[in-house]
Scaffold this motif. Structure first.
Motif, PDB file in Angstrom:
ATOM      1  N   VAL A 179       4.098  10.955   2.622  1.00 60.36           N
ATOM      2  CA  VAL A 179       5.161   9.409   2.019  1.00 60.36           C
ATOM      3  C   VAL A 179       5.076   8.083   2.686  1.00 60.36           C
ATOM      4  O   VAL A 179       6.062   8.526   4.293  1.00 60.36           O
ATOM      5  N   ASP A 180       5.105   6.949   2.272  1.00 56.91           N
ATOM      6  CA  ASP A 180       6.351   5.948   3.092  1.00 56.91           C
ATOM      7  C   ASP A 180       7.343   5.587   3.168  1.00 56.91           C
ATOM      8  O   ASP A 180       8.019   5.087   3.965  1.00 56.91           O
TER       9      ASP A 180
ATOM     10  N   ASN B  34       2.845   0.360  -3.912  1.00 60.94           N
ATOM     11  CA  ASN B  34       1.455   0.958  -4.687  1.00 60.94           C
ATOM     12  C   ASN B  34       1.466   2.049  -6.091  1.00 60.94           C
ATOM     13  O   ASN B  34       1.268   2.043  -7.279  1.00 60.94           O
ATOM     14  N   ASN B  35       2.714   3.008  -5.574  1.00 57.04           N
ATOM     15  CA  ASN B  35       2.876   3.925  -6.722  1.00 57.04           C
ATOM     16  C   ASN B  35       4.054   4.570  -6.514  1.00 57.04           C
ATOM     17  O   ASN B  35       4.569   5.141  -5.069  1.00 57.04           O
ATOM     18  N   VAL B  36       4.780   5.030  -7.253  1.00 62.21           N
ATOM     19  CA  VAL B  36       6.578   5.913  -7.179  1.00 62.21           C
ATOM     20  C   VAL B  36       6.786   7.041  -8.068  1.00 62.21           C
ATOM     21  O   VAL B  36       5.524   7.571  -9.074  1.00 62.21           O
TER      22      VAL B  36
ATOM     23  N   SER C 204       4.050   0.432 -14.874  1.00 58.52           N
ATOM     24  CA  SER C 204       2.694   1.688 -15.637  1.00 58.52           C
ATOM     25  C   SER C 204       2.145   2.448 -13.972  1.00 58.52           C
ATOM     26  O   SER C 204       1.255   3.406 -13.642  1.00 58.52           O
ATOM     27  N   ASN C 205       3.545   2.070 -12.974  1.00 56.06           N
ATOM     28  CA  ASN C 205       2.680   2.801 -11.184  1.00 56.06           C
ATOM     29  C   ASN C 205       3.533   3.760 -11.380  1.00 56.06           C
ATOM     30  O   ASN C 205       4.471   4.144  -9.559  1.00 56.06           O
ATOM     31  N   ILE C 206       4.217   4.771 -11.679  1.00 60.67           N
ATOM     32  CA  ILE C 206       5.845   5.197 -11.419  1.00 60.67           C
ATOM     33  C   ILE C 206       5.659   6.841 -12.444  1.00 60.67           C
ATOM     34  O   ILE C 206       4.862   6.292 -13.486  1.00 60.67           O
ATOM     35  N   GLN C 207       5.479   7.805 -11.547  1.00 62.41           N
ATOM     36  CA  GLN C 207       5.620   9.252 -11.927  1.00 62.41           C
ATOM     37  C   GLN C 207       6.609   9.097 -12.549  1.00 62.41           C
ATOM     38  O   GLN C 207       7.428   8.981 -11.029  1.00 62.41           O
TER      39      GLN C 207
ATOM     40  N   HIS D 157       0.479  -1.210  -0.148  1.00 60.18           N
ATOM     41  CA  HIS D 157      -0.390  -0.421   0.091  1.00 60.18           C
ATOM     42  C   HIS D 157       1.009   1.587  -0.076  1.00 60.18           C
ATOM     43  O   HIS D 157       0.373   2.714  -0.187  1.00 60.18           O
ATOM     44  N   TRP D 158       2.467   1.051   0.095  1.00 60.11           N
ATOM     45  CA  TRP D 158       3.413   2.157   0.101  1.00 60.11           C
ATOM     46  C   TRP D 158       3.433   3.448  -1.080  1.00 60.11           C
ATOM     47  O   TRP D 158       3.110   2.573  -2.318  1.00 60.11           O
ATOM     48  N   PHE D 159       3.723   4.520  -0.849  1.00 58.27           N
ATOM     49  CA  PHE D 159       3.952   5.577  -1.571  1.00 58.27           C
ATOM     50  C   PHE D 159       5.191   6.015  -1.743  1.00 58.27           C
ATOM     51  O   PHE D 159       5.044   6.451  -0.598  1.00 58.27           O
TER      52      PHE D 159
END
Ligand SMILES: C[S@@+](CC[C@H](N)C(=O)[O-])C[C@H]1O[C@@H](n2cnc3c(N)ncnc32)[C@H](O)[C@@H]1O
Length: 268
Positions: A117-118, A73-75, A98-101, A51-53
C-alpha cells in the motif's frame, strides 16, 4: 515476510456497529464529516500521486476515500459497520467513483498483504480503536517502504489527562474509547517505526443539537451532556470547549483536531 498476528476482535465491536449502524445516513450529510478543513488539508500535506494504491481505514460514509480517489489509481475503503459501507457505496456511486472498492474489515486486522500500500488514511476513527498500537503496526506492515500514514482525529491538546472530554464523548457515543494526546500519537508512531513527517493541531466548532441528533443520544443523556459541558468543572476543559450560546443549537462548542503524517522509512 512478517509474522501474521492472531486475529484481534475489538471489545467494542458490537457497540460500534450499533452506534454507527443506526446513523449511517446522517454521516453522509454531516458537515463535520463532509466539509471540515481537515479533508482539504490532508491532500495538501500528503500530495497523493496518480499511481498510488490507498487504503482508507474506518471509511464511514466514505468522504476521505472519495476525496483521495480523485488523486490516486485505486482505493480500498474498509469499515467494521455494514450499514456504513452501504451508505458509502451509494455515496461513491452518486459521485461517479469507479476506483474505490469497499470491504467490511477491522482496523486492527488490515486486509492487505505486507508492503503493498502507498497510502493509509484514517480520519476521525482512531478514538474508537481499542488497541491503537496494533492499528499502527498493521498500517506499518501493509505500507510499502516510503509509504505514508495520514491520521486525522480528535485529540487532547496537552499532555494531561482530559478525562472530562473523554467522558463527554463517551456519553454522546458509547463506542468512544479514548482521545489521545499529541504526545501519545507521537510516541506510538515512533515506537512502531514510523518517521513523523508533519503534525498540525487545530479545532472545529460544533452545534450541540446537531451533535446529539447525529449520535442518537437519548433524552436522559442529553441532559447529562448539557450539564457536563456547560458546567464542566476543570478550567482546562472549559478552555477546550469554548461554549457559546446559540439560539438554534442551544450552544456551540469546539473540539480539537490533529493531522499527523508519518512515513515508513524507505530502507527497511
Ligand atoms: C466518524 S466515522 C469515520 C468518518 C470517515 N473516516 C470520514 O473521513 O468521514 C467512524 C467510523 O469508524 C468505524 N470504526 C470504528 N471502529 C472500527 C474498527 N475497529 N474497524 C473498522 N472500522 C471501525 C465506524 O464503523 C464508523 O463508520
Amino acid at each position: 515476510v512478517s509474522k501474521t498476528l492472531p486475529y484481534y476482535v475489538p471489545s467494542n465491536i458490537d457497540e460500534i456497529r450499533r452506534q454507527f449502524g443506526r446513523s449511517s445516513l446522517d454521516y453522509v450529510r454531516c458537515p463535520v464529516q463532509a466539509g471540515d478543513y481537515t479533508l482539504a488539508r490532508l491532500v495538501e500535506l500528503v500530495k497523493p500521486l496518480p499511481h498510488w494504491f490507498a487504503l482508507d481505514v474506518a471509511t464511514g460514509a466514505g468522504h476521505t476515500a472519495i476525496l483521495v480517489s480523485n488523486y490516486v489509481n485505486n482505493v480500498l475503503a474498509i469499515d467494521a459497520t455494514p450499514e456504513m459501507l452501504d451508505a458509502a457505496i451509494a455515496f461513491a456511486k452518486s459521485n461517479s467513483r469507479s476506483n474505490i472498492q469497499f470491504q467490511q474489515s477491522d482496523a486492527h486486522n488490515l486486509p492487505c498483504f505486507d508492503s503493498t500500500v502507498d497510502l493509509v488514511t484514517c480520519r476521525l476513527a482512531v478514538h474508537h480503536f481499542t488497541d491503537v498500537p496494533r492499528f499502527f503496526s498493521e498500517a506499518y506492515r501493509v505500507l510499502k517502504p516510503g509509504g505514508v500514514l495520514a491520521i486525522i482525529d480528535s485529540h487532547l491538546p496537552h499532555n494531561v489527562s482530559f478525562s472530562e472530554i473523554n467522558k463527554i464523548q463517551k456519553v454522546q457515543d458509547s463506542s468512544h474509547v479514548s482521545c489521545l494526546t499529541r504526545e501519545k500519537f507521537e510516541a506510538i508512531s515512533v515506537s512502531t517505526g514510523f518517521l513523523i513527517d508533519q503534525i498540525e493541531e487545530g479545532s472545529i466548532r460544533l452545534g450541540f443539537r446537531d451533535w446529539i441528533t447525529r449520535g442518537r443520544v437519548a433524552e436522559k443523556q442529553r441532559d447529562e451532556l448539557r450539564h457536563l459541558m456547560r458546567g464542566c468543572a476543570h478550567p482546562d476543559t472549559a478552555a477546550v470547549l469554548k461554549i457559546e450560546n446559540d439560539a438554534q443549537q442551544d450552544f456551540t462548542f469546539s473540539f480539537q483536531r490533529i493531522i499527523m503524517i508519518c512515513k515508513k522509512p524507505s530502507a527497511v
